[in-house]
Design a protein around this motif. Sequence first.
Motif, PDB file in Angstrom:
ATOM      1  N   LEU A 268       0.873  -1.177   0.000  1.00 20.38           N
ATOM      2  CA  LEU A 268       0.000   0.000   0.000  1.00 20.38           C
ATOM      3  C   LEU A 268       0.907   1.222   0.000  1.00 20.38           C
ATOM      4  O   LEU A 268       1.308   1.721   1.046  1.00 20.38           O
ATOM      5  CB  LEU A 268      -0.922  -0.005   1.220  1.00 20.38           C
ATOM      6  CG  LEU A 268      -1.939   1.141   1.274  1.00 20.38           C
ATOM      7  CD1 LEU A 268      -2.841   1.135   0.042  1.00 20.38           C
ATOM      8  CD2 LEU A 268      -2.780   1.049   2.531  1.00 20.38           C
ATOM      9  N   ASN A 269       1.223   1.688  -1.207  1.00 17.39           N
ATOM     10  CA  ASN A 269       2.230   2.712  -1.382  1.00 17.39           C
ATOM     11  C   ASN A 269       1.609   4.036  -1.827  1.00 17.39           C
ATOM     12  O   ASN A 269       0.430   4.083  -2.176  1.00 17.39           O
ATOM     13  CB  ASN A 269       3.269   2.221  -2.384  1.00 17.39           C
ATOM     14  CG  ASN A 269       4.001   0.986  -1.868  1.00 17.39           C
ATOM     15  OD1 ASN A 269       4.353   0.926  -0.698  1.00 17.39           O
ATOM     16  ND2 ASN A 269       4.196  -0.002  -2.725  1.00 17.39           N
ATOM     17  N   PRO A 270       2.362   5.127  -1.791  1.00 17.37           N
ATOM     18  CA  PRO A 270       1.781   6.443  -2.107  1.00 17.37           C
ATOM     19  C   PRO A 270       1.059   6.471  -3.449  1.00 17.37           C
ATOM     20  O   PRO A 270       1.629   6.121  -4.489  1.00 17.37           O
ATOM     21  CB  PRO A 270       3.003   7.364  -2.102  1.00 17.37           C
ATOM     22  CG  PRO A 270       3.941   6.719  -1.134  1.00 17.37           C
ATOM     23  CD  PRO A 270       3.767   5.244  -1.361  1.00 17.37           C
ATOM     24  N   GLY A 271      -0.208   6.861  -3.413  1.00 18.52           N
ATOM     25  CA  GLY A 271      -1.024   6.964  -4.617  1.00 18.52           C
ATOM     26  C   GLY A 271      -1.762   5.700  -4.989  1.00 18.52           C
ATOM     27  O   GLY A 271      -2.606   5.725  -5.887  1.00 18.52           O
ATOM     28  N   SER A 272      -1.473   4.583  -4.317  1.00 18.04           N
ATOM     29  CA  SER A 272      -2.133   3.325  -4.666  1.00 18.04           C
ATOM     30  C   SER A 272      -3.392   3.130  -3.832  1.00 18.04           C
ATOM     31  O   SER A 272      -3.580   3.766  -2.793  1.00 18.04           O
ATOM     32  CB  SER A 272      -1.187   2.138  -4.474  1.00 18.04           C
ATOM     33  OG  SER A 272      -0.895   1.943  -3.105  1.00 18.04           O
ATOM     34  N   SER A 273      -4.244   2.251  -4.299  1.00 20.62           N
ATOM     35  CA  SER A 273      -5.467   1.913  -3.561  1.00 20.62           C
ATOM     36  C   SER A 273      -5.949   0.549  -4.008  1.00 20.62           C
ATOM     37  O   SER A 273      -5.677   0.106  -5.127  1.00 20.62           O
ATOM     38  CB  SER A 273      -6.565   2.961  -3.794  1.00 20.62           C
ATOM     39  OG  SER A 273      -6.928   3.037  -5.162  1.00 20.62           O
ATOM     40  N   PHE A 274      -6.646  -0.118  -3.127  1.00 21.20           N
ATOM     41  CA  PHE A 274      -7.304  -1.377  -3.458  1.00 21.20           C
ATOM     42  C   PHE A 274      -8.421  -1.595  -2.460  1.00 21.20           C
ATOM     43  O   PHE A 274      -8.528  -0.894  -1.446  1.00 21.20           O
ATOM     44  CB  PHE A 274      -6.320  -2.554  -3.459  1.00 21.20           C
ATOM     45  CG  PHE A 274      -5.653  -2.828  -2.140  1.00 21.20           C
ATOM     46  CD1 PHE A 274      -6.249  -3.650  -1.192  1.00 21.20           C
ATOM     47  CD2 PHE A 274      -4.414  -2.280  -1.846  1.00 21.20           C
ATOM     48  CE1 PHE A 274      -5.622  -3.905   0.025  1.00 21.20           C
ATOM     49  CE2 PHE A 274      -3.778  -2.525  -0.635  1.00 21.20           C
ATOM     50  CZ  PHE A 274      -4.395  -3.339   0.304  1.00 21.20           C
ATOM     51  N   GLY A 275      -9.267  -2.573  -2.749  1.00 17.68           N
ATOM     52  CA  GLY A 275     -10.357  -2.881  -1.846  1.00 17.68           C
ATOM     53  C   GLY A 275     -10.712  -4.345  -1.932  1.00 17.68           C
ATOM     54  O   GLY A 275     -10.308  -5.059  -2.866  1.00 17.68           O
TER      55      GLY A 275
END
Length: 332
Positions: free
Chosen positions: A264-271
């Motif tokens: 989970l790095n800067p600018g990333s997203s998931f769900g």
Amino acid sequence: MDHPAGSPRHLSRRSLMATGVLAAGAVGVAAPTLGNPFAGTPAQAAGVTRRITIYAEQLPGGLFGYGLAPGQATVPGPVLEMYEGDTLEITLVNTTTQRLSIHPHGVDYRTDSDGSPLNASFNNPGETRTYVWRSREMFLASGRRFMPGSAGYWHYHDHAMGTDHGTAGVAKGLYGALIVRRRGDILPDKQFTVVFHDMMINNKMAPNTPMFEANLGQRVEWIAIGHGNLFHTFHLHAHRWADNRTGMLEGTADPSHVIDNKDLNPGSSFGFQVLAGEGVGPGAWMYHCHVQSHSDGGMSGLFLVRNADGSMPPGAEEAIHRFQGHTHEQHG
């Protein structure tokens, strides 16, 4: 557990669908959800334009937040949802003395809705401005290839406060989750937004990080977002999910890897969605960054899975007290 003053009430997502008002179930830092767009009418199947107003406000402690009504700004901001094919027209009211904006990931927009000073797309102090975000379904392109649609777990944030890239606004809490669903997607009972920003979770450090709650068996949707300057991983104790768009397998031949830890790095997203306590039972379960010095430094929180009737499971209260007494210090 009591809710702090000003926090949205703890209500069932499904029980609020008929009213069009949804609230995320978080204790401490709650992210309200935009009214449910998923009623399945023929008009919605063709894609609709939904108009909402968001208020950017200054909050105590030097923070800023987005809210769906005056005085309701939170960190993170409200979860915004749409179907593929829908359009969101967002009227952003800047009630602050700072230049700011709202910039999305994962959807389509023109330069005047970019939310960046590069394209002169921002709100000056006290200004109201409308941003238009569009979504689309997968479509067939040339060469027997398909272009991807917009469905996914995305996010939005300021892009104008403090610097021409909005560094100050993001650091001070101007961010939130954006979900684009495909028709037929399963809806959750609860939603939790977790933002890792430098050494903080939702702009807080343990033991003051949010404690999220669900009852045993409830379908819980997690939206994980990264900001800041550090690299992180997101780990959820005792629960796992498929590393794909929804977190669920689509059949016995689905090749998606099943995981319980993801970058989970800067600018990333998931769900992803899980059933609370499925296979492991109720209890106080940790979520945290698995970079060990980050976890030690305060990047951890609790996922409280209550009994199916909402009562506290044995040992959970004691585990919560132990967590609140943990020593969190950053390694040199």
